[in-house]
Design a protein around this motif. Structure first.
Motif, mmCIF file in Angstrom:
data_model
loop_
_atom_site.group_PDB
_atom_site.id
_atom_site.type_symbol
_atom_site.label_atom_id
_atom_site.label_comp_id
_atom_site.label_asym_id
_atom_site.label_seq_id
_atom_site.Cartn_x
_atom_site.Cartn_y
_atom_site.Cartn_z
ATOM 1 N N ALA A 1 0.964 -1.014 0.219
ATOM 2 C CA ALA A 1 0.235 0.104 -0.085
ATOM 3 C C ALA A 1 1.008 1.017 -0.004
ATOM 4 O O ALA A 1 0.572 2.981 -0.456
ATOM 5 C CB ALA A 1 -0.777 -0.068 1.307
ATOM 6 N N SER B 1 -3.288 -4.560 0.229
ATOM 7 C CA SER B 1 -3.623 -3.460 1.557
ATOM 8 C C SER B 1 -2.539 -3.385 2.386
ATOM 9 O O SER B 1 -2.455 -2.756 3.609
ATOM 10 C CB SER B 1 -5.017 -3.552 2.336
ATOM 11 O OG SER B 1 -4.579 -5.017 2.613
ATOM 12 N N THR C 1 -13.054 -2.205 6.998
ATOM 13 C CA THR C 1 -13.020 -2.617 6.124
ATOM 14 C C THR C 1 -12.511 -3.987 5.855
ATOM 15 O O THR C 1 -12.515 -4.441 4.938
ATOM 16 C CB THR C 1 -11.574 -1.924 4.999
ATOM 17 O OG1 THR C 1 -10.491 -1.642 5.471
ATOM 18 C CG2 THR C 1 -11.611 -0.375 5.058
ATOM 19 N N SER D 1 -9.512 -4.882 5.916
ATOM 20 C CA SER D 1 -8.171 -5.230 5.058
ATOM 21 C C SER D 1 -6.761 -5.714 6.138
ATOM 22 O O SER D 1 -7.149 -5.521 7.399
ATOM 23 C CB SER D 1 -8.084 -3.567 4.550
ATOM 24 O OG SER D 1 -8.405 -3.016 3.850
ATOM 25 N N SER E 1 -6.161 -4.450 -2.760
ATOM 26 C CA SER E 1 -6.736 -4.078 -2.928
ATOM 27 C C SER E 1 -7.317 -3.561 -4.490
ATOM 28 O O SER E 1 -8.436 -2.972 -4.440
ATOM 29 C CB SER E 1 -6.255 -2.453 -2.068
ATOM 30 O OG SER E 1 -4.890 -2.516 -2.652
ATOM 31 N N ARG E 2 -6.361 -3.534 -5.079
ATOM 32 C CA ARG E 2 -6.205 -2.994 -6.440
ATOM 33 C C ARG E 2 -5.426 -3.955 -7.413
ATOM 34 O O ARG E 2 -4.689 -4.406 -7.402
ATOM 35 C CB ARG E 2 -6.204 -1.138 -6.500
ATOM 36 C CG ARG E 2 -7.030 -0.364 -5.576
ATOM 37 C CD ARG E 2 -7.021 1.062 -6.127
ATOM 38 N NE ARG E 2 -5.581 1.499 -6.309
ATOM 39 C CZ ARG E 2 -5.492 2.843 -5.869
ATOM 40 N NH1 ARG E 2 -6.331 3.164 -6.786
ATOM 41 N NH2 ARG E 2 -4.337 3.085 -5.322
ATOM 42 N N GLU F 1 -10.991 -2.609 -8.311
ATOM 43 C CA GLU F 1 -10.894 -2.213 -7.331
ATOM 44 C C GLU F 1 -11.474 -2.917 -5.981
ATOM 45 O O GLU F 1 -12.657 -3.676 -6.489
ATOM 46 C CB GLU F 1 -11.582 -0.713 -7.359
ATOM 47 C CG GLU F 1 -11.190 0.058 -5.587
ATOM 48 C CD GLU F 1 -10.377 1.140 -5.903
ATOM 49 O OE1 GLU F 1 -10.538 1.595 -6.650
ATOM 50 O OE2 GLU F 1 -9.544 1.465 -4.473
#
Lengths: 439, 479
Positions: B58, B137, B164, B166, B357-358, B369
């Motif tokens: 991240a 993340s 979340t 994460s 995360s992406r 996403e």
């Protein structure tokens, strides 16, 4: 009739096109180790087909036109996948194809009358039994240990069992057609099970002995399985007595129980069959083929896109896996249908055949193709435990290829001799209209 | 005879029909299960030397990328941080398959996913290799903190953002160096791989996700949740020293003498016979129901998004209510424990834990996403708040006092499992609206004294929590 040959040529061109297309597409894939040295062998294969076709035009012009193109397609697909997996194997495959075509031509030209086979049945039977049992007897001899299924002569290793099966089919056909009149419901009516000539039990006892030897002493379950299917079907077609069949099945089951108890390795093989994931050592081939088949999915990865390198025995015992992986479920189903068509045409020829011997022989050969292919694919999809049976025409198994081509020649001979072949062997039944008063 | 030939024909038709359906089951209906089978490494093996996207954390550190090298293959997968991310990124190898994100996100990294392969309109007509890059993340600084705190320990640590789901940090020790397994020197790779897979410490095993341990007294928080939902929060257990659930079975004993009281005092004194009494009062049905809702006895233990299912069996509650209430025999993974406490921290809503995360295109454009994915409301908000209060009290006055950090409220639990020689600690902070959950598991072969083990695991957990809170870039309650 030349009409059959026109059908044959058309379908043969289609089979050639499919073969060349498969080889070409897999050659383009960057992961395939392609070699231009394959092209002469591909051409050679086509030449062999042309020779076979011309020989049929000359010596059996009215024989069935569907059989040869089906087997040619299967052989061509087999070739395409063998060279895609290892181009070095092309000359091996070609050498056996030449031998197979020679065997085919020899039977087609040399065997004038099928009745000769019927007369020579004692010799045929003895040779068949010897061929079937030879590798096991040699392996059991002093100095060697364990069961071997091939005989090595120089650099060539031969597995004569399937040829033995073919001889036995011929022998059974001759025997059963002769004994039929004394032992069938049609001829005797519904009589007591032990009535009639006791010699009617002879074929059953003989078949039981043979299969028991294969299963118990040679511990060759797969060979025993094909011999069993062929024998039972032929006997049922010829005799058709429910009670005798039940007694025979009970006897075979007894032999199987004895065999299963006496073989120590059977248990672990069975465990690996039920749960290959828990027995990754023994079940590796099953695991890899399941993954490969699943990777192929409905439409396949395309020729050359699969993972044949990871599958042990992808050119022989598991020849169906790369095929169904790269051509997908659709391609795999097409191959299944080809075999089914082969069986269907063979059985229709049996119905139309001239004599009872021809009928039983043709059905025996059709069942031979069908049973061998079925058992081979069934093992791959974990329907049966691993069998050690190769896919007829597709696998790189020279002895089987030669045997199958000889069997094909016999089947074509039967159709050649049958009256009115062109009408009776069509795929769809013809609708005949009877006009009243017209006789 | 014709009729009997037809019999044979029909038999063959049926036999081939069976094969047809069997083939259809393998190739079509069951294909996805087989493709995601834990033993199936062929997809990743086949793409070993193909173009592949990078993986970055991240905060922008690249942890896996493919570089151009001279030689036949032309490309080499490298892991700049070596063992630090071995259980996150996993590895990719020519012959030994792969693991971790390299394997589970293979479709994105290798460009098999359609959205990755066709990144702009021209890609429909030009066959070029497109790859996807992963942004995680997981934060590099948090991963470094976990490594420092876990130095010399065997075990696992999971840091979660409860709001979340994460994963902020994921550590499992011992580790391995994925660079050694992705090398082109196949002989060396084989010997390294054999050495790693035969090592009794199992360095290839991601303990956080794929190893189950007995839950021990951490389960009493679930028993407490059940008691609260059943309206038993003021139920006072008479002082009791030991409970024998069945004739002849081992009794549940509290070593420090008789204990009892309400839920708070049971938790604060780690009073297992008291919990056993509550368990018998509630009944096994209710306990089992809530464990199911919280996902600790779910059919397939919770994994990171996309991890293969089926490699681990689900844990199951003890058949006797009193044993079940103290978690006897129930096995869970460290990730499941982090997930359980994150659910309590998040007001009872379970969030699917995820590390990616992406997915980014070659030019940095976002292709996909992964939004927070709420699984279900497992507990009511009120119950969750009460549980947080209990956990906070446990840190201020109870058995988890060594988790306390000056200047901020912490809730948590510490537990040891003597026969299995491992210990647990979980911390969440701040208690009112937790933005951080840290779960730590330590294996300790020299386990001799419960107090020392508990102090040890609590110290590791507190160090991780405290260091994360001190990070200038870490804002509690939404990062």
């Amino acid at each position: 009739m030349a009409r059959q040959r026109v059908v044959e040529l058309t379908l043969l061109l289609l089979a050639a096109f499919i073969t060349v297309a498969t080889v070409t597409i897999s050659a383009v894939d960057e992961r395939v180790a392609w070699s231009w040295g394959v092209v002469p062998y591909l051409t050679g294969l086509m030449v062999l087909w042309a020779v076979t076709h011309l020989a049929l035009r000359r010596w059996a012009s009215s024989s069935n036109g569907l059989l040869f193109p089906i087997t040619a397609l299967l052989q061509g697909l087999g070739f395409a996948f063998i060279v895609r997996i290892d181009p070095e194997l092309a000359n091996n495959h070609f050498a056996w194809s030449v031998a197979a075509t020679c065997g085919f031509l020899l039977v087609l030209k040399g065997l004038d009358d099928l009745n000769w086979l019927q007369k020579a049945r004692p010799y045929v039977g003895v040779v068949g039994a010897l061929l079937l049992l030879a590798p096991g007897i040699i392996a059991a001899g002093p100095g060697t240990r364990g069961s071997s299924s091939t005989i090595d002569i120089g650099a060539v290793s031969i597995a004569p069992q399937q040829l033995g099966n073919l001889f036995l089919i011929t022998f059974f056909a001759a025997w059963l057609s002769r004994y039929r009149s004394r032992n069938t419901a049609e001829h005797l009516g519904q009589v007591q099970p032990l009535d009639g000539d006791p010699s009617r039990f002879l074929p059953l006892v003989g078949g039981w002995l043979l299969i028991s030897i294969l299963v118990i002493f040679h511990s060759d379950m797969s060979l025993g399985f094909t011999t069993f299917i062929i024998f039972v079907s032929m006997w049922w077609i010829a005799a058709g007595r429910m009670r005798d069949l039940a007694v025979f099945l009970a006897a075979i089951t007894g032999s199987l129980v004895v065999a299963a108890g006496s073989i120590a390795e059977t248990k672990s093989i069975f465990a690996a069959w039920i749960d290959p994931w828990g027995n990754p050592e023994l079940g590796n081939a099953s695991i890899q083929s399941s993954f490969a088949l699943a990777g192929g999915g409905l439409t396949g990865t395309g020729p050359g896109g699969g993972s044949a390198d990871l599958i042990p025995g992808a050119t022989d015992l598991f020849a169906f896996v790369p095929l169904a992986e790269e051509l997908g479920f659709i391609g795999g189903a097409a191959v299944l249908l080809s075999y089914l068509l082969l069986v269907g045409v063979g059985l229709r020829l049996a119905v139309a055949a001239r004599t009872e011997f021809d009928t039983i022989l043709a059905s025996g050969i059709a069942i031979f193709f069908g049973a061998q292919a079925w058992a081979s694919i069934a093992a791959v999809v974990r329907f049966l435990p691993p069998t050690g049976l190769s896919l007829p025409f597709v696998a790189l198994n020279g002895s089987l290829l030669v045997t199958c081509n000889i069997a094909l020649a016999l089947l074509l001979k039967v159709s050649e001799a049958a009256p009115n072949v062109s009408e009776r062997t069509q795929l769809l039944p013809q609708i005949s209209v009877q006009i009243p008063g017209d006789q | 005879m014709t009729r009997r030939i037809a019999h044979v024909g029909v038999v063959f038709l049926v036999l081939y029909g069976l094969l047809f359906f069997r083939l259809e089951i393998i190739q079509v209906f069951n294909a996805d299960t087989l493709r995601n089978h834990p033993q199936n490494t062929r997809e990743i093996t086949l793409v070993f030397d193909e173009p592949r996207g990078f993986i970055r954390t991240a905060d922008g550190e690249v942890i896996a990328h493919t570089v151009a090298v001279s030689g036949r293959q032309g490309r080499l997968r490298q892991y700049p941080y070596g063992p630090l991310y071995s259980h996150v990124s996993g590895f990719i190898s020519a012959e030994n398959g792969g693991s971790g994100l390299e394997r589970t996100q293979n479709d994105f990294l290798g460009g098999k996913d359609l959205g990755v392969r066709l990144q702009d309109n021209r890609d429909l007509f030009i066959d070029r290799s497109r790859t996807g890059q992963l942004e995680l993340s997981i934060r590099h600084d948090i991963q470094l903190i976990a490594r420092a705190a876990m130095a010399g320990q065997v075990g696992a640590a999971v840091v979660l953002d409860p709001a979340t789901g994460s994963v902020l940090g994921l550590w499992s020790a011992p580790q391995f160096d994925p660079n050694h397994l992705s090398s082109h020197d196949l002989g060396a790779v084989t010997s390294d791989y054999e050495a790693l897979s035969s090592d009794p410490n199992q360095p290839l095993l991601n303990r956080a996700e794929f190893q189950s341990y007995e839950i021990g007294s951490l389960f009493t928080i679930v028993t407490a949740a059940t008691a609260i939902e059943e309206g038993l929060r003021d139920f006072a257990v008479p002082p009791v020293r030991s409970v024998a659930p069945r004739e002849g079975s081992q009794a549940i004993v509290h070593d420090a003498g008789a204990c009892g009281g309400d839920l708070r005092s049971l938790l604060l004194t780690d009073c297992s016979p008291g919990w056993a009494t509550i368990g018998t009062t509630i009944g096994r049905e209710k306990l089992s129901d809530i464990s199911q809702r919280l996902g600790i006895t779910a059919k397939s233990p919770i994994r990171l998004d996309g991890s293969p299912k089926g490699a681990l069996e689900a844990g199951s509650l003890n058949s006797s209510a009193s044993y079940a209430a103290v978690g006897e025999g129930l096995k869970v993974t460290p990730l499941q424990i982090a997930h359980l406490f994150a659910t309590i921290a998040n007001g009872g809503t379970r969030m699917q834990p995820h590390a990616v995360s992406r997915v980014l295109a070659y030019d940095g454009k976002v292709l996909k996403e992964f939004a927070p994915d709420p699984l279900r409301q497992a507990l009511s908000k009120e119950t969750a708040a009460e549980l947080r209060q209990l956990l906070a009290d446990n840190v201020t006055d109870g058995t988890a006092r060594s988790l306390s950090i000056d200047g901020i409220s912490v809730g948590g639990m510490v537990a040891t499992q003597f026969p299995d020689k491992h210990s647990w600690a979980v911390a969440m902070t701040p208690v009112t609206l937790p933005g951080l959950v840290v779960a730590v598991l330590l294996e300790d072969d020299n386990f001799s004294d419960q107090q020392i083990s508990e102090a040890n695991v609590a110290a590791v957990t507190r160090r991780i929590t405290e260091a994360i809170l001190r990070l200038p870039s870490f804002k509690v309650g939404g990062s």
